[in-house]
Motif scaffolding. Structure first.
Motif, mmCIF file in Angstrom:
data_model
loop_
_atom_site.group_PDB
_atom_site.id
_atom_site.type_symbol
_atom_site.label_atom_id
_atom_site.label_comp_id
_atom_site.label_asym_id
_atom_site.label_seq_id
_atom_site.Cartn_x
_atom_site.Cartn_y
_atom_site.Cartn_z
ATOM 1 N N ARG A 5 8.352 18.265 -1.645
ATOM 2 C CA ARG A 5 7.363 18.829 -1.096
ATOM 3 C C ARG A 5 6.150 18.798 -2.174
ATOM 4 O O ARG A 5 6.295 18.854 -3.367
ATOM 5 C CB ARG A 5 7.446 20.467 -0.697
ATOM 6 C CG ARG A 5 8.305 20.283 0.565
ATOM 7 C CD ARG A 5 9.615 20.742 0.065
ATOM 8 N NE ARG A 5 9.965 21.613 -1.156
ATOM 9 C CZ ARG A 5 10.139 22.853 -1.080
ATOM 10 N NH1 ARG A 5 10.440 23.521 0.229
ATOM 11 N NH2 ARG A 5 10.362 23.529 -2.000
ATOM 12 N N ASP A 58 1.675 26.229 9.325
ATOM 13 C CA ASP A 58 0.639 25.432 10.441
ATOM 14 C C ASP A 58 -0.782 25.730 10.685
ATOM 15 O O ASP A 58 -1.335 25.057 11.472
ATOM 16 C CB ASP A 58 1.543 25.331 11.697
ATOM 17 C CG ASP A 58 2.887 24.935 11.582
ATOM 18 O OD1 ASP A 58 3.108 23.978 10.541
ATOM 19 O OD2 ASP A 58 3.674 25.357 12.239
ATOM 20 N N SER A 79 -0.617 24.399 0.723
ATOM 21 C CA SER A 79 0.680 24.065 1.074
ATOM 22 C C SER A 79 1.911 24.860 0.823
ATOM 23 O O SER A 79 2.949 24.725 1.605
ATOM 24 C CB SER A 79 1.059 22.601 0.290
ATOM 25 O OG SER A 79 1.261 22.610 -1.016
ATOM 26 N N ASP A 170 9.616 16.873 5.913
ATOM 27 C CA ASP A 170 8.827 16.082 7.191
ATOM 28 C C ASP A 170 7.589 16.811 7.845
ATOM 29 O O ASP A 170 7.310 16.343 8.684
ATOM 30 C CB ASP A 170 9.779 15.860 8.065
ATOM 31 C CG ASP A 170 9.364 14.938 9.080
ATOM 32 O OD1 ASP A 170 8.351 13.854 8.709
ATOM 33 O OD2 ASP A 170 9.478 14.991 10.364
ATOM 34 N N ASP A 171 7.465 18.497 7.020
ATOM 35 C CA ASP A 171 6.470 18.918 7.777
ATOM 36 C C ASP A 171 5.103 18.615 7.382
ATOM 37 O O ASP A 171 4.765 17.762 6.542
ATOM 38 C CB ASP A 171 6.587 20.459 7.201
ATOM 39 C CG ASP A 171 7.689 21.200 7.795
ATOM 40 O OD1 ASP A 171 8.457 20.791 8.588
ATOM 41 O OD2 ASP A 171 7.872 22.502 7.287
ATOM 42 N N LEU A 172 4.130 18.842 8.424
ATOM 43 C CA LEU A 172 2.853 18.306 8.473
ATOM 44 C C LEU A 172 2.287 19.002 7.111
ATOM 45 O O LEU A 172 2.209 20.375 7.049
ATOM 46 C CB LEU A 172 1.925 18.806 9.716
ATOM 47 C CG LEU A 172 0.447 18.574 9.718
ATOM 48 C CD1 LEU A 172 0.329 16.923 9.546
ATOM 49 C CD2 LEU A 172 -0.203 19.072 10.817
ATOM 50 N N MET A 173 1.474 18.528 6.394
ATOM 51 C CA MET A 173 0.903 18.885 5.156
ATOM 52 C C MET A 173 -0.715 19.088 5.035
ATOM 53 O O MET A 173 -1.125 19.637 4.544
ATOM 54 C CB MET A 173 1.435 18.058 3.812
ATOM 55 C CG MET A 173 1.023 18.798 2.476
ATOM 56 S SD MET A 173 1.242 17.536 1.100
ATOM 57 C CE MET A 173 -0.304 16.561 1.103
ATOM 58 N N SER A 191 2.724 14.290 6.503
ATOM 59 C CA SER A 191 3.708 15.164 5.921
ATOM 60 C C SER A 191 3.863 14.875 4.334
ATOM 61 O O SER A 191 3.234 14.138 3.646
ATOM 62 C CB SER A 191 5.065 14.712 6.429
ATOM 63 O OG SER A 191 5.585 13.485 6.056
ATOM 64 N N HIS A 192 4.397 16.149 3.938
ATOM 65 C CA HIS A 192 4.629 15.859 2.548
ATOM 66 C C HIS A 192 5.332 14.553 2.065
ATOM 67 O O HIS A 192 5.039 13.894 0.944
ATOM 68 C CB HIS A 192 5.749 17.113 1.963
ATOM 69 C CG HIS A 192 5.070 18.397 2.254
ATOM 70 N ND1 HIS A 192 4.481 19.043 1.044
ATOM 71 C CD2 HIS A 192 4.876 19.297 3.291
ATOM 72 C CE1 HIS A 192 3.973 20.115 1.685
ATOM 73 N NE2 HIS A 192 4.142 20.358 2.785
ATOM 74 N N ASN A 194 5.436 11.814 3.480
ATOM 75 C CA ASN A 194 4.463 10.642 3.670
ATOM 76 C C ASN A 194 3.795 10.416 2.340
ATOM 77 O O ASN A 194 3.966 9.005 1.904
ATOM 78 C CB ASN A 194 3.450 10.800 4.727
ATOM 79 C CG ASN A 194 3.723 10.657 6.241
ATOM 80 O OD1 ASN A 194 3.209 11.302 7.019
ATOM 81 N ND2 ASN A 194 4.970 10.008 6.369
ATOM 82 N N LYS A 411 2.364 10.593 10.860
ATOM 83 C CA LYS A 411 3.143 11.217 11.990
ATOM 84 C C LYS A 411 2.483 11.046 13.360
ATOM 85 O O LYS A 411 2.823 11.007 14.270
ATOM 86 C CB LYS A 411 3.257 12.972 11.710
ATOM 87 C CG LYS A 411 4.005 12.946 10.525
ATOM 88 C CD LYS A 411 4.265 14.527 10.327
ATOM 89 C CE LYS A 411 4.493 15.432 11.171
ATOM 90 N NZ LYS A 411 6.207 15.236 10.956
#
Length: 591
Positions: A5, A58, A79, A170-173, A191-192, A194, A411
């Motif tokens: 992350r 989020d 983050s 894979d969470d939206l960062m 995402s992290h 990405n 994403k």
């Protein structure tokens, strides 16, 4: 420690390469340095402070600031909570801020200075969802960044651990709004993983170490500088933030960095200033300067030009190019250029001067790097954007469009699933909108934007960017836009480089008055016509620019004619100059 992350970068650097100057910026004329430990502690305080304000997983938090350590403290602090950063350009309009705040559902904002605070206050006046605005500079009546840090110091760092543990790669960062050349900006969801996969896959091409220092001046809100910053920090590179665009030259001499990233236009300005100084020389010194420059323009990374050329170039480096390297700090390993096409002449000359230039290519939607040239000659083909980075697939579609597939592909577009489906097909290929080809089977070359190509009335396709980039090779041309859709031939709107034009007028004894008067001067009009005719030789008959119209003022972000990433807004420029463009195609039109 594995970096999975974005916020893992800090404990990783602390364990592997603890720095006394992790981040540094000039304050009151002195470089103020933050150690890795201090950065880590301050990021924790941001997280704990935001948590006290009710910001959690989020939630969206905006950052609007020029580059400075606080930008990164806010980024990491956001983050760690699993919240989502929404970085924005300081140069965009109040209307743009209002649109993005609303679309993203922003709850809190970090801003740097008084003018931005005023813009954000105006933009949020009717948006009760935006509950907190913190300023990095002290501004009367505003909540200062130090207040948030003080709130954080009252919290318990141990409370962050379960929050951090809940954040998945894979969470939206972050949501980065791209400044489209038409319509409202689109929110690119990254995402992290990405960004961090892009760091890992770019790593072999950008060989930095814990002993290196970087100067940072490209906006952190742009994905290019953001990803490179993460890559720097993962490898223990110290980052110094330039005071301003105007003081980059001074900061380069002070910091003496091993690397910096740039956009082609800034490199062009460096080159133009150096050449202008060459024109001011006299006698033998002037002859030597332009002899060295001519040698540099013949440099080829892919070709050994033999004993005579190599001997002459070595002499040119001792006599002339060593001064270029000193002006850039004297320690540069390489310059990384992105965000637009780099003129081949610039790459040749800087390479010849012992300053490797690595041109890269990518988009916000690809986090961003797809391909990048190496700083070894074998992996650097001038005029191309380099080999495709590892773990990344690229194929050229039947119509020439570049398609890519990798862990770095976004994403999707925030709140725009249908638009996402238009650019990411059922097989996972992202459609870049760029036209390209492979040179020698491995070097990706970009030729144009698919949407910007147009047909003449004779049915011939015109790729405007290729022609514009060729025209802008002249130091006398600052900006250019090719027009001529559904017309018999292409024409060009040309904004002169007025500083360089003044020098030309001086050398040719043409009195300089105002911009408006000079673009009507017959000698100047004829000079630009001849200049364009010379560049036309590079193109097929139907691609050649037949008419040139000189423009009196630069296109800028403020006039609405350039995006924040300095790409021309063709629709806006066309609308603003519709009569002028139409006049180019009237038989008896006066330019």
């Amino acid at each position: 420690m594995e970096v999975r992350r974005a916020f893992d970068i800090l404990p990783s650097q602390l364990a592997k390469y603890p720095k006394s100057d992790c981040l540094a910026a000039k304050v009151n004329g002195e470089w103020q340095k933050m150690s890795t430990q201090q950065v880590s502690e301050a990021a924790n305080q941001v997280s704990l402070g935001l948590r006290q304000l009710g910001i959690g997983k989020d939630d969206k938090v905006a950052i609007i600031s020029m580059n400075r350590p606080e930008w990164m403290l806010a980024d990491f602090g956001i983050s760690q909570l699993g919240a989502v950063s929404v970085p924005m350009y300081p140069s965009i309009t109040v209307e743009d801020y209002k649109y993005i705040f609303t679309d993203a559902g922003v709850k809190a904002v970090f801003v740097s200075d008084k003018s931005l605070y005023a813009k954000v206050k105006e933009a949020t006046a009717s948006l009760p969802e935006v509950q907190h605005i913190f300023t990095f500079d002290k501004i009367e009546g505003a909540q200062h960044f130090a207040e948030l840090l003080a709130m954080g110091r009252k919290g318990n760092v141990a409370d962050l651990e379960p929050l951090k543990a809940a954040v998945q790669p894979d969470d939206l960062m972050t949501i980065i709004y791209t400044s489209g050349t038409t319509g409202n900006p689109k929110g690119v969801m990254l995402s992290h993983d990405n960004l961090l996969s892009n760091c890992r896959n770019s790593q072999p091409s950008v060989r930095v170490t814990k002993d290196d220092t970087a100067l940072s001046f490209l906006p952190l809100c742009h994905i290019f500088e953001r990803m490179v910053t993460y890559l720097y920090m993962i490898n223990g590179v110290s980052i110094y933030y330039a005071e301003s665009m105007e003081l980059i030259a001074d900061n380069l001499r002070e910091v003496k960095p091993q690397i910096f990233t740039t956009v082609p236009r800034l490199l062009e300005k460096v080159y133009d200033k150096i050449v202008a100084k060459g024109h001011d020389l006299e006698g033998v010194k002037k002859n030597l300067f332009f002899w060295a420059l001519d040698l540099g323009l013949k440099f080829d990374t892919q070709k050994n030009q033999g004993f005579v050329y190599n001997t002459q170039l070595a002499l040119a480096n001792k006599l002339i190019f060593n001064k270029w390297r000193e002006a850039l700090g004297g320690n540069l390993k390489c310059i990384v250029s992105g965000g637009g096409a780099l003129q081949p002449r610039l790459a040749r000359v800087f390479w010849a001067a012992g300053i490797p230039v690595m041109e890269g290519y990518g988009l916000t939607e690809t986090s961003p790097v797809i391909a990048v040239s190496g700083f070894e000659r074998a992996n650097n083909y001038i005029g191309a954007v380099g080999p495709v980075i590892q773990n990344t697939e690229v194929k050229i579609a039947a119509d020439g469009e570049i398609l890519t597939k990798s862990p770095s592909v976004m994403k999707g577009y925030y709140n725009k699933p249908e638009l996402t489906k238009e650019v990411i097909d059922a097989d996972g290929w992202f459609h870049t909108g760029d036209i390209g080809e492979f040179v020698n089977g491995r070097f990706l070359k970009i030729t144009d934007r698919k949407k910007e190509m147009f047909k003449t009335s004779g049915g011939k396709y015109i790729a405007p960017q290729v022609i514009e980039n060729k025209l802008k090779e002249s130091p006398l041309i600052e900006q250019a836009m090719v027009v001529g859709a559904d017309q018999k031939f292409p024409s060009a709107l040309v904004v002169p480089s007025f500083d360089e034009l003044k020098n030309w007028c001086k050398r040719h004894e043409v009195p300089f008055s105002s911009n408006e008067e000079m673009i009507k001067n017959p000698k100047i009009v004829d000079m630009y016509d001849e200049l364009v005719k010379g560049y036309n030789q590079s193109f097929a008959q139907w691609e050649q620019v037949k008419k040139v119209c000189l423009m009196p003022h630069l296109w800028t972000v403020e006039t609405g004619e350039m995006t924040p990433t300095m790409k021309v807004k063709r629709k806006a420029i066309t609308e603003n100059n519709r009569e002028l463009i139409e006049s180019l195609y009237h038989q008896n039109a006066v330019r």
